[in-house]
Design a protein around this motif. Structure first.
Motif, PDB file in Angstrom:
ATOM      1  N   GLY A  23       0.828  -1.209   0.000  1.00  0.00           N
ATOM      2  CA  GLY A  23       0.000   0.000   0.000  1.00  0.00           C
ATOM      3  C   GLY A  23       0.856   1.251   0.000  1.00  0.00           C
ATOM      4  N   PRO A  24       0.486   2.240   0.807  1.00  0.00           N
ATOM      5  CA  PRO A  24       1.200   3.530   0.798  1.00  0.00           C
ATOM      6  C   PRO A  24       2.471   3.523   1.632  1.00  0.00           C
ATOM      7  N   THR A  25       2.825   2.386   2.256  1.00  0.00           N
ATOM      8  CA  THR A  25       4.022   2.344   3.103  1.00  0.00           C
ATOM      9  C   THR A  25       5.264   2.203   2.222  1.00  0.00           C
ATOM     10  N   THR A  26       6.413   2.191   2.864  1.00  0.00           N
ATOM     11  CA  THR A  26       7.655   1.964   2.109  1.00  0.00           C
ATOM     12  C   THR A  26       7.998   0.474   2.082  1.00  0.00           C
ATOM     13  N   LEU A  27       7.151  -0.355   2.680  1.00  0.00           N
ATOM     14  CA  LEU A  27       7.423  -1.792   2.754  1.00  0.00           C
ATOM     15  C   LEU A  27       7.009  -2.490   1.467  1.00  0.00           C
ATOM     16  N   GLU A  28       7.569  -3.686   1.275  1.00  0.00           N
ATOM     17  CA  GLU A  28       7.154  -4.525   0.150  1.00  0.00           C
ATOM     18  C   GLU A  28       6.746  -5.886   0.696  1.00  0.00           C
ATOM     19  N   VAL A  29       5.830  -6.536   0.001  1.00  0.00           N
ATOM     20  CA  VAL A  29       5.360  -7.865   0.419  1.00  0.00           C
ATOM     21  C   VAL A  29       5.376  -8.768  -0.815  1.00  0.00           C
ATOM     22  N   PHE A  74      -0.999  -3.025  11.259  1.00  0.00           N
ATOM     23  CA  PHE A  74      -1.609  -2.325  10.114  1.00  0.00           C
ATOM     24  C   PHE A  74      -3.075  -2.758   9.959  1.00  0.00           C
ATOM     25  N   PHE A  75      -3.858  -1.877   9.304  1.00  0.00           N
ATOM     26  CA  PHE A  75      -5.298  -2.139   9.172  1.00  0.00           C
ATOM     27  C   PHE A  75      -5.747  -2.029   7.717  1.00  0.00           C
ATOM     28  N   GLY A  76      -6.801  -2.751   7.403  1.00  0.00           N
ATOM     29  CA  GLY A  76      -7.367  -2.685   6.060  1.00  0.00           C
ATOM     30  C   GLY A  76      -8.781  -3.239   6.064  1.00  0.00           C
ATOM     31  N   VAL A  77      -9.297  -3.447   4.865  1.00  0.00           N
ATOM     32  CA  VAL A  77     -10.680  -3.907   4.717  1.00  0.00           C
ATOM     33  C   VAL A  77     -10.737  -5.004   3.664  1.00  0.00           C
ATOM     34  N   CYS A  99      -8.197   2.224  -5.796  1.00  0.00           N
ATOM     35  CA  CYS A  99      -7.069   1.678  -5.029  1.00  0.00           C
ATOM     36  C   CYS A  99      -5.734   2.141  -5.606  1.00  0.00           C
ATOM     37  N   GLN A 100      -5.663   2.250  -6.925  1.00  0.00           N
ATOM     38  CA  GLN A 100      -4.412   2.738  -7.523  1.00  0.00           C
ATOM     39  C   GLN A 100      -4.191   4.206  -7.169  1.00  0.00           C
ATOM     40  N   GLU A 101      -5.267   4.980  -7.269  1.00  0.00           N
ATOM     41  CA  GLU A 101      -5.149   6.417  -7.004  1.00  0.00           C
ATOM     42  C   GLU A 101      -4.774   6.686  -5.548  1.00  0.00           C
ATOM     43  N   HIS A 102      -5.330   5.875  -4.629  1.00  0.00           N
ATOM     44  CA  HIS A 102      -5.097   6.113  -3.189  1.00  0.00           C
ATOM     45  C   HIS A 102      -4.055   5.157  -2.604  1.00  0.00           C
ATOM     46  N   HIS A 103      -3.380   4.432  -3.473  1.00  0.00           N
ATOM     47  CA  HIS A 103      -2.262   3.562  -3.059  1.00  0.00           C
ATOM     48  C   HIS A 103      -2.663   2.500  -2.040  1.00  0.00           C
TER      49      HIS A 103
END
Ligand SMILES: NC(=O)c1ccc[n+]([C@@H]2O[C@H](COP(=O)([O-])OP(=O)(O)OC[C@H]3O[C@@H](n4cnc5c(N)ncnc54)[C@H](OP(=O)(O)O)[C@@H]3O)[C@@H](O)[C@H]2O)c1
Length: 306
Positions: free
Chosen positions: A7-13, A144-147, A205-209
């Protein structure tokens, strides 16, 4: 393993994650073997939900993790809550807090890397959810949180109240469940594909990362069986076979590569409990389909382009 942005973090998964919805049917020993195979492939992201196997999937996972000799920090561990099977959806503060305690106990871990709200609750009170998220974060129980299965306006409403940035929306998407892209291809047309089902979720989702996690990559749309080698999908299987030969791989890998080809950089949640199918699927992370191959697969499911 290919990686995607968290998402918008600097992390990768990893681009492929392992869902444990079906782990309740395995022994801890079998599940341990699968976890080791997944970890060896770089699939170190686990997705669960409190309702899977009525909690048994998480119990088996907890025991399997111990048996595997791998440690808690070897995996990003995610779970979901908010569905009370057969009764209601429940995003109340009390339910979210007690559900997380149950998840942690069953999985035998001290914290979750991410928690998702499983399916929209019509009675969602965003201020109450915000209080629950704050407490979970303050108590070190969730990072972290999501939906999951949310549309853009539901995400936006929740985001307006919670102090944490929402990172993930987990939704159904596969070669046989393409509503999120159909609505873009068939804009303003009268075909069924033109029906707006996700309200532009992929664009949002692309626009808001936000990271889009796609569930059931090999299941048919109704989730009754896998479409791989399924005689009800002859054209799709012919095309999968053809591309598997061309890329020196297998059908699972092509079905995964089809999802990963989209520029939204989605993360594919595979649910196999078979180590061979897991290895087959992981090959998909190393394949980049051409535009024509991607569209050929889309057409092979039965769509026409307008
Ligand atoms: N957020 C939500 O609402 C939601 C809903 C559903 C699922 N999920 C998540 O998504 C994850 C994946 O879901 P899923 O398990 O439905 O996804 P899936 O990976 O599409 O389906 C797994 C099923 O496909 C079978 N399969 C895979 N490859 C096959 C092959 N080559 N030939 C025959 N059968 C094959 C598997 O059998 P084998 O085990 O024998 O390989 C298994 O029964 C779940 O574990 C869960 O974490 C989320």
């Amino acid at each position: 393993m290919k990686f995607v942005k968290f998402g918008p973090t600097t992390l990768e998964v990893p681009a492929i994650a392992l869902g444990i919805m079906r782990m309740n049917k395995k022994t801890p020993e079998e599940a341990s073997e699968l976890l080791t195979a997944a970890h060896d492939q770089g699939v170190n992201y686990i997705d669960s939900a409190d309702i899977y196997g009525q909690g048994k999937s998480e119990e088996v996972f907890g025991r399997a993790l111990k048996l595997s000799g791998l440690s808690r920090t070897d995996f990003h561990i995610q779970s979901k809550t908010g569905i009370v099977p057969g009764h209601r959806y429940d995003f109340s503060k009390e339910h979210i807090l007690s559900a997380v305690d149950g998840i942690l106990e069953r999985m035998q871990v001290d914290y979750l890397d991410s928690l998702l709200l499983h399916r929209p609750d019509a009675l969602m009170d965003v201020e109450e959810v915000a209080e629950a998220f704050d407490l979970l974060q303050q108590r070190g129980k969730v990072r972290f949180f999501g939906v999951s299965n949310f549309n853009p306006s539901q995400i936006s409403l929740l985001q307006s109240a919670v102090s944490q940035r929402l990172i993930i929306d987990q939704v159904q998407f596969s070669l046989d469940h393409t509503g999120m892209i159909d609505e873009g291809i068939f804009v303003n047309r009268t075909e069924d594909e033109g029906m707006v089902r996700s309200s532009g979720l992929l664009n949002y989702c692309q626009e808001h990362h936000l990271l889009v996690q796609t569930w059931s990559p090999f299941q048919n749309s109704q989730m009754s069986a896998s479409f791989i080698d399924n005689p009800f999908f002859p054209k799709l299987n012919r095309e999968l076979e053809k591309l598997a030969e061309a890329h020196h791989t297998n059908k699972n890998a092509i079905a995964v590569a089809w999802i990963l080809r989209h520029p939204a950089q989605m993360q594919v949640l595979i649910g196999t409990m078979n180590p061979k199918h897991l290895l087959d699927s992981c090959e998909g992370a190393g394949i980049k389909l051409t535009r024509q191959e991607w569209y050929d697969l889309y057409l092979a499911v039965g769509h026409d382009l307008p």
